[in-house]
Enzyme design. Structure first.
Site, PDB file in Angstrom:
ATOM      1  N   CYS A 118       0.799  -3.355  -3.279  1.00 39.35           N
ATOM      2  CA  CYS A 118      -0.592  -2.956  -3.066  1.00 39.35           C
ATOM      3  C   CYS A 118      -0.850  -2.693  -1.586  1.00 39.35           C
ATOM      4  CB  CYS A 118      -1.521  -4.035  -3.613  1.00 39.35           C
ATOM      5  SG  CYS A 118      -3.255  -3.652  -3.365  1.00 39.35           S
ATOM      6  N   CYS A 125      -4.172  -3.785  -0.331  1.00 39.00           N
ATOM      7  CA  CYS A 125      -4.305  -5.235  -0.114  1.00 39.00           C
ATOM      8  C   CYS A 125      -3.621  -5.658   1.183  1.00 39.00           C
ATOM      9  CB  CYS A 125      -3.625  -6.040  -1.224  1.00 39.00           C
ATOM     10  SG  CYS A 125      -3.933  -5.444  -2.862  1.00 39.00           S
ATOM     11  N   ASP A 126      -2.431  -5.133   1.416  1.00 44.73           N
ATOM     12  CA  ASP A 126      -1.575  -5.720   2.449  1.00 44.73           C
ATOM     13  C   ASP A 126      -1.289  -4.827   3.648  1.00 44.73           C
ATOM     14  OD1 ASP A 126      -1.359  -8.047   0.914  1.00 44.73           O
ATOM     15  OD2 ASP A 126       0.214  -7.154  -0.305  1.00 44.73           O
TER      16      ASP A 126
END
Ligand code: NDP
Length: 313
Positions: free
Chosen positions: A137, A140-141
């Site tokens: 992701c 997300c990261d």
């Protein structure tokens, strides 16, 4: 196993689809019991900012949004069990749903909202470094790899979108594509090809992710030239598609070749009367929180009609 409980409405899964089904079912007095699954809240719990869910003009963090969904479902009396379903039996009514091999629920109607999960390459080094530089992701990261060099594998719209996202944060993005062309839409292809800090690596396979405690490189092979090369990256993102979480329904519910549950168009009805499917478990096209929530609402309304027409509600 003699631990048996009967419920009117059983919802499997706790993403936007499951929680929306729960809100509607609870408010219609269908007494829903939800089995939340191994990742309560679903895929949104591993994202950061959600900016495209209507009603949040400033955006909201994915995990926080799922807390809102949970509270709303519980406010109307949804009974949530923080466990998972180990097997189901839809061969006769009432349908059986076994929770963690411990409790068997019999249910008048079942709503399947088990979602989908990211696919992985299956390399041991990918598993070992997952969460330590390997991620499925980018949104997300990606932030952890600001101004660094990263690689992303995949050639679809997800990979292209995430590569563009990473290119804004990172110094350089290698896009690893196994064929000699992208599967992504023309618009996304155009975007990645025209982003100066994205380097396309076509006909390229990932052999290994290097590093002991964190990623310090990726070894790749060009399938045409047979040339091996190490990319000096600190982040490795996998964006090769998703897998619907429908294995426990195999042979019971009609599915397509990828395992997405087939529903009657325009409804949430499956091939089993009284079993309804919603969210990403039956949607490989839109896969949005808002569309999942919409189909969760449809499932609860379809389930209510089913209960009423069978004198169960
Ligand atoms: P896709 O299935 O469309 O693409 C997967 C990509 O990963 C393909 O390029 C595939 O390669 C590659 N791949 C699969 N397995 C491997 C592997 N083991 N090793 C290396 N590469 C691999 O998945 P997406 O998640 O990208 O998209 C899913 C759906 O969602 C699509 O319909 C897409 O259009 C849609 N979508 C739309 C968006 C939008 O419109 N904004 C955004 C994101 C997704 P190959 O081509 O060789 O099979």
């Amino acid at each position: 196993m003699d631990n048996i409980e009967h419920v009117k409405t059983l919802i499997i899964g706790s993403g936007p689809a499951g929680y929306t089904a729960a809100v509607y079912a609870a408010r219609a007095d269908m007494k829903p019991l939800m089995i939340a699954g191994l990742q309560p809240g679903g895929q949104l719990t591993i994202t950061t900012e959600v900016e495209n869910y209507p009603g949040y003009p400033e955006g909201i963090q994915g995990p926080e949004m799922m807390e809102h969904f949970r509270k709303q479902a519980q406010r109307f009396g949804t009974d949530i069990r923080w466990s998972y379903v180990s097997s189901v039996d839809f061969s006769k009514k009432p349908y059986k749903v076994v929770m963690e091999e411990k409790i068997t629920f019999t249910a008048d109607t079942v709503i399947v909202a088990t979602g989908a999960s990211a696919k992985w390459l299956g390399l041991p080094s990918e598993e070992r470094l997952n969460g330590f530089g390997v991620s499925a992701c980018a949104v997300c990261d990606g932030y952890f790899f600001r101004k660094q060099d990263v690689a992303i594998v995949g050639g679809g719209d997800t990979a292209a979108e995430e590569a563009s996202y990473l290119a804004k944060l990172c110094n350089k993005v290698y896009m690893i594509v196994r064929k000699d062309e992208l599967r992504a839409s023309k618009a996304m292809q155009h975007r990645v090809m025209n982003t100066p800090n994205i380097e396309m690596l076509f006909n390229t396979e990932t052999l290994e992710i290097l590093g002991e405690k964190s990623v310090d490189g990726v070894k790749v092979l060009n399938n045409k030239t047979k040339e091996e090369r190490v990319l000096a990256v600190t982040g490795f993102f996998v964006a090769i598609g998703h897998q619907p979480n429908t294995q426990i329904f195999k042979g019971l519910l009609d599915m397509d070749e990828q395992g997405y549950i087939i529903t009657v168009p325009g409804t949430s009805k499956t091939n089993i009367p009284g079993v309804f499917a919603c969210g990403d478990a039956q949607d490989k096209v839109y896969r949005q929180a808002v569309t999942a929530a919409g189909t969760g609402c449809m499932a609860a309304l379809d389930a209510e009609r089913f209960l009423s027409s069978h004198g169960l509600h």
